[in-house]
Design an enzyme around this catalytic site. Sequence first.
Site, PDB file in Angstrom:
ATOM      1  N   GLU A 118      43.955  51.141  62.123  1.00  0.00           N
ATOM      2  CA  GLU A 118      44.569  50.477  61.109  1.00  0.00           C
ATOM      3  C   GLU A 118      45.924  50.931  60.990  1.00  0.00           C
ATOM      4  O   GLU A 118      46.236  52.274  60.870  1.00  0.00           O
ATOM      5  CB  GLU A 118      43.805  50.571  59.713  1.00  0.00           C
ATOM      6  N   CYS A 176      43.473  43.247  50.502  1.00  0.00           N
ATOM      7  CA  CYS A 176      42.438  43.132  49.240  1.00  0.00           C
ATOM      8  C   CYS A 176      42.851  44.256  48.271  1.00  0.00           C
ATOM      9  O   CYS A 176      43.060  44.229  47.188  1.00  0.00           O
ATOM     10  CB  CYS A 176      41.201  42.735  49.415  1.00  0.00           C
ATOM     11  N   LYS A 215      46.465  43.260  42.176  1.00  0.00           N
ATOM     12  CA  LYS A 215      46.684  41.670  41.360  1.00  0.00           C
ATOM     13  C   LYS A 215      45.868  41.662  40.114  1.00  0.00           C
ATOM     14  O   LYS A 215      46.483  41.519  38.891  1.00  0.00           O
ATOM     15  CB  LYS A 215      46.557  40.627  42.112  1.00  0.00           C
ATOM     16  N   GLY A 271      53.913  27.143  45.144  1.00  0.00           N
ATOM     17  CA  GLY A 271      52.969  26.600  44.166  1.00  0.00           C
ATOM     18  C   GLY A 271      51.454  26.579  44.157  1.00  0.00           C
ATOM     19  O   GLY A 271      50.769  26.095  43.791  1.00  0.00           O
ATOM     20  N   ILE A 307      48.797  32.273  44.568  1.00  0.00           N
ATOM     21  CA  ILE A 307      49.357  33.462  44.575  1.00  0.00           C
ATOM     22  C   ILE A 307      50.701  33.293  43.652  1.00  0.00           C
ATOM     23  O   ILE A 307      50.971  34.066  42.761  1.00  0.00           O
ATOM     24  CB  ILE A 307      49.818  34.021  45.922  1.00  0.00           C
ATOM     25  N   GLY A 333      52.756  30.673  50.974  1.00  0.00           N
ATOM     26  CA  GLY A 333      51.704  30.886  52.046  1.00  0.00           C
ATOM     27  C   GLY A 333      51.696  31.944  52.865  1.00  0.00           C
ATOM     28  O   GLY A 333      52.727  32.734  53.005  1.00  0.00           O
ATOM     29  N   HIS A 345      24.074  28.846  22.862  1.00  0.00           N
ATOM     30  CA  HIS A 345      25.007  28.607  21.991  1.00  0.00           C
ATOM     31  C   HIS A 345      25.298  29.802  20.995  1.00  0.00           C
ATOM     32  O   HIS A 345      24.314  30.531  20.617  1.00  0.00           O
ATOM     33  CB  HIS A 345      24.439  27.430  20.951  1.00  0.00           C
TER      34      HIS A 345
END
Length: 447
Positions: free
Chosen positions: A35, A43, A51, A176, A179, A259, A432
């Site tokens: 990595e 994520c 986020k 739009g 994200i 995107g 309910h």
Amino acid sequence: MGFDVDLFVIGGGSGGVRAARVAAGEHGARVALAEEYRMGGTCVIRGCVPKKLMVYASSFPALAEEARAYGWSADVGAFDWPAFRGRLSAELDRLEGLYRKGQTGAGVTVHDQRATVAGPHEVRLADGTTVRAKHILVATGARPFVPEFPGNEHVLTSNDMFGLDTLPRRLLIVGGGFIACEFACIMEGLGVEVTVWNRSPLLRVFDRECAELITARMAARGIRIATGRTVDRIVKGDGLAVTSGEVTETFDAVLYATGRVPNTEGLGLTEAGVTLRGNGAVAVDDWSQTNVPSIFAVGDVTDRINLTPVAIREGHAFADTVFGANPRRVDHDLVASAVFTRPEFGTCGLSEEAARAREEVEVYAAGFRPMRASFAGGDEKVLMKLVVSRATRRVLGCHIVAPDAGEMIQLAAIAMKMGATKEQFDATCAVHPTMAEELVTMRKPVR
């Protein structure tokens, strides 16, 4: 010459770490993982987790306003962005440590550097080391896309939003999709003046009725939305002067959320003979295998369903198939998802538009003001919607626009995955008073 490892995983995000941990820890494979940035991937480090924490942070002013209507003396005061950012950074450090511990605890050798594919069975590390692997798994995810135009070097992407030194007073968001809309709601909740520009209506790939309700609620909160807009140029001066056609407006920051593209550039995949699709995604079969038998790929880099839980399932299925003598493919049908706007949007299955294009359907919908907001004098709107096949009576789509819609859609998805019909929804007694009871009390189709 033998292999140094049974599996080399390129990418330490959700799909890669699950595949590596299962292959090594459960199936006894010799596994290495590389990595180049931080363990946990998009994520954990620069996506879903930070986020969602920002979603929580942005919700408190509205909660305080609602609390006053319920008789509380409540005021959240000013938002301390540096204090929040510090706690957020510490939380991400903690989570990264857990991900790393999960790898080393399973016996995975972790390389903190970039890795590229040097052949069907070879991986080359940034330090020049070559590792021979019986199998290679590409799990490098995707990255934000910013088109070429004069001044594009001045824009932010979603990767930058969690480490800002200060919050801008005026923010333009270009895009739009989910994200863009999530960050619009987050930043507005934190006190930022938000404008959204996009070429087409917002959330256009989702159910149109739901998307229009969310767009209307965003506008009602003061988010300025303009469609039919693309950025021609950005000039930095006293702020950022952004031009679209005959319109020029000045902002303190511009976030591009138009995107994401698969992270395959410079990985050596084409040179190794791996087929890529037009957008750079790795082409794989139902077993996540490429046209080169020893090379596999999972997660966003394949551009199938770009969601963290899907990547995790793909990585786990790969490890069980190749190393656990338990061949299994991931079912990509009826995958639920949530958009963390205000209100939230939970969705599973086909939109009304997609379902109508496929067969004859009935649509059941209920729109109302939820009890909690209604009592407080708020103008919130909730929408519950079921799209039903006329031929089989199966629920083809379930769409919820409401507070905590993500929690509700998870449970509805279980019933849908089991093939539930509209009559089985109807046969379920309501709870309910709840918002979710509307899912089982809609008796007549609206169209």
